[in-house]
Design a protein around this motif. Structure first.
Motif, short mmCIF file in Angstrom:
data_model
loop_
_atom_site.label_atom_id
_atom_site.label_comp_id
_atom_site.label_asym_id
_atom_site.label_seq_id
_atom_site.Cartn_x
_atom_site.Cartn_y
_atom_site.Cartn_z
N MET A 1 0.82 -1.21 0.00
CA MET A 1 0.00 0.00 0.00
C MET A 1 0.85 1.26 0.00
N THR A 2 2.06 1.16 0.53
CA THR A 2 2.84 2.38 0.63
C THR A 2 3.95 2.43 -0.42
N SER A 3 3.97 1.43 -1.29
CA SER A 3 5.05 1.38 -2.27
C SER A 3 4.99 2.58 -3.21
N ASP A 4 6.14 3.04 -3.60
CA ASP A 4 6.21 4.11 -4.58
C ASP A 4 6.43 3.55 -5.98
N ALA A 5 6.48 2.21 -6.07
CA ALA A 5 6.64 1.59 -7.38
C ALA A 5 5.47 2.04 -8.24
N GLY A 6 5.70 2.36 -9.48
CA GLY A 6 4.61 2.89 -10.28
C GLY A 6 4.45 2.19 -11.60
N ARG A 7 3.33 2.46 -12.23
CA ARG A 7 3.09 1.95 -13.57
C ARG A 7 3.17 3.16 -14.48
N SER A 8 4.04 3.11 -15.45
CA SER A 8 4.18 4.26 -16.33
C SER A 8 3.50 4.04 -17.68
N ARG A 9 3.03 2.81 -17.94
CA ARG A 9 2.30 2.54 -19.19
C ARG A 9 0.80 2.60 -18.93
N PRO A 10 0.02 3.05 -19.90
CA PRO A 10 -1.44 3.02 -19.72
C PRO A 10 -1.93 1.59 -19.47
N PHE A 11 -3.00 1.47 -18.71
CA PHE A 11 -3.58 0.15 -18.46
C PHE A 11 -5.07 0.32 -18.18
N GLY A 12 -5.80 -0.77 -18.28
CA GLY A 12 -7.23 -0.74 -17.98
C GLY A 12 -7.58 -1.89 -17.05
N LEU A 13 -8.69 -1.75 -16.35
CA LEU A 13 -9.14 -2.79 -15.42
C LEU A 13 -10.62 -3.08 -15.71
N ASP A 14 -11.00 -4.33 -15.78
CA ASP A 14 -12.40 -4.70 -15.98
C ASP A 14 -13.01 -4.98 -14.60
N LEU A 15 -13.72 -3.98 -14.09
CA LEU A 15 -14.22 -4.09 -12.71
C LEU A 15 -15.47 -4.95 -12.61
N THR A 16 -15.90 -5.55 -13.74
CA THR A 16 -17.02 -6.50 -13.66
C THR A 16 -16.50 -7.89 -13.28
N ARG A 17 -15.18 -8.05 -13.29
CA ARG A 17 -14.60 -9.36 -12.95
C ARG A 17 -14.35 -9.48 -11.45
N GLU A 18 -14.03 -10.71 -11.02
CA GLU A 18 -13.68 -10.92 -9.61
C GLU A 18 -12.41 -10.13 -9.31
N PHE A 19 -12.42 -9.34 -8.25
CA PHE A 19 -11.28 -8.46 -7.97
C PHE A 19 -10.01 -9.25 -7.67
N ALA A 20 -10.16 -10.41 -7.04
CA ALA A 20 -8.97 -11.20 -6.69
C ALA A 20 -8.22 -11.63 -7.94
N ASP A 21 -8.91 -11.67 -9.10
CA ASP A 21 -8.27 -12.10 -10.35
C ASP A 21 -7.67 -10.93 -11.13
N LEU A 22 -7.89 -9.72 -10.66
CA LEU A 22 -7.40 -8.54 -11.40
C LEU A 22 -5.98 -8.19 -10.96
N PRO A 23 -5.24 -7.51 -11.82
CA PRO A 23 -3.83 -7.24 -11.51
C PRO A 23 -3.60 -6.05 -10.58
N PHE A 24 -4.24 -6.09 -9.39
CA PHE A 24 -3.93 -5.06 -8.40
C PHE A 24 -2.56 -5.35 -7.79
N ASP A 25 -1.89 -4.30 -7.30
CA ASP A 25 -0.55 -4.49 -6.73
C ASP A 25 -0.60 -4.70 -5.22
N GLY A 26 -1.60 -4.14 -4.59
CA GLY A 26 -1.66 -4.22 -3.13
C GLY A 26 -3.01 -4.71 -2.66
N HIS A 27 -3.01 -5.45 -1.57
CA HIS A 27 -4.26 -5.94 -0.97
C HIS A 27 -4.13 -5.80 0.54
N LEU A 28 -5.00 -4.96 1.11
CA LEU A 28 -4.96 -4.71 2.55
C LEU A 28 -6.22 -5.30 3.18
N GLU A 29 -6.05 -5.97 4.31
CA GLU A 29 -7.21 -6.50 5.04
C GLU A 29 -7.26 -5.84 6.41
N ARG A 30 -8.43 -5.33 6.78
CA ARG A 30 -8.55 -4.76 8.13
C ARG A 30 -9.61 -5.53 8.92
#
Ligand code: S6P
Ligand code: ZN
Length: 196
Positions: free
Chosen positions: A1-30
């Motif tokens: 969550m605090t990483s400064d690593a970035g994506r410099s190329r354009p990208f898209g996300l299909d939010l109709t899909r299961e989120f666990a299958d999408l290419p997110f970089d961070g996952h926080l559980e509270r």
């Protein structure tokens, strides 16, 4: 969550899909233990803490935390209650107060509870298709008011915003949202005290 690593190329996300299958970089559980002192009914909290249920999750794309960037991701608040009070996020001000945020509700039902340091309060409905604008200077907390469905929102905010959790941890929000006769009601928080 605090990483400064970035994506410099354009990208898209299909939010109709299961989120666990999408290419997110961070996952926080509270879990509930992260929300100590925030719920009104302390004995209900103490009973639930043994199992320490998962209250919410955040999936985020890592981008540089600098001005000009748009940080974004998905927040999922699970259904549940502590006594009469619905499951909710910790809530925060942005460390840089002059930064706003947008929430777009994808699924479920809830409220975005907001307040500013002048004492103004607001609660905007979250339901699929609704977009809520959090103005600069307003603390915000998402609350799932559905009995059994997740509250899922897409959020976006400026890269340099930062988070001030301490103010809300100390004083809470001025309002609480509780279940009364099967409906969500917004009440004054009897435990709120400025600068606590
Ligand atoms: C960040 C934005 C959301 C929240 C998320 C969890 O500015 O408002 O990503 O971080 O909904 O809430 P909280 O209060 O634990 O950060
Ligand atoms: Zn925020």
């Amino acid at each position: 969550m605090t990483s400064d690593a970035g994506r410099s190329r354009p990208f898209g996300l299909d939010l109709t899909r299961e989120f666990a299958d999408l290419p997110f970089d961070g996952h926080l559980e509270r879990r509930l233990s992260a929300l100590g002192g925030q719920f009104l009914d302390q004995s209900a909290y103490a009973r639930l803490i043994a199992e320490d249920p998962l209250v919410y999750e955040v999936y985020e794309i890592h981008l540089p935390r600098t001005a000009g960037q748009l940080l974004h991701g998905i927040s999922i608040v699970h259904p549940g209650r502590v006594g009469d009070e619905y499951f909710m996020t910790k809530g925060h001000f942005h460390a840089v107060r002059e930064t706003a945020e947008l929430y777009h509700c994808l699924r479920g039902r809830g409220l975005l509870l907001m307040e500013n340091e002048e004492g103004d309060c607001a609660a905007e409905e979250l339901a699929a298709g609704r977009v809520v604008h959090v103005p600069v200077g307003w603390a915000h907390r998402s609350i799932n008011t559905h009995e059994h469905e997740d509250l899922v929102t897409f959020f976006a905010y400026p890269g340099h915003a930062g988070h001030d959790y301490g103010t809300i941890e100390r004083q809470g929000f001025r309002k609480v949202v509780v279940a009364r006769g099967g409906r969500a009601e917004i009440l004054d928080n009897p435990r709120w005290r400025a600068g606590r």
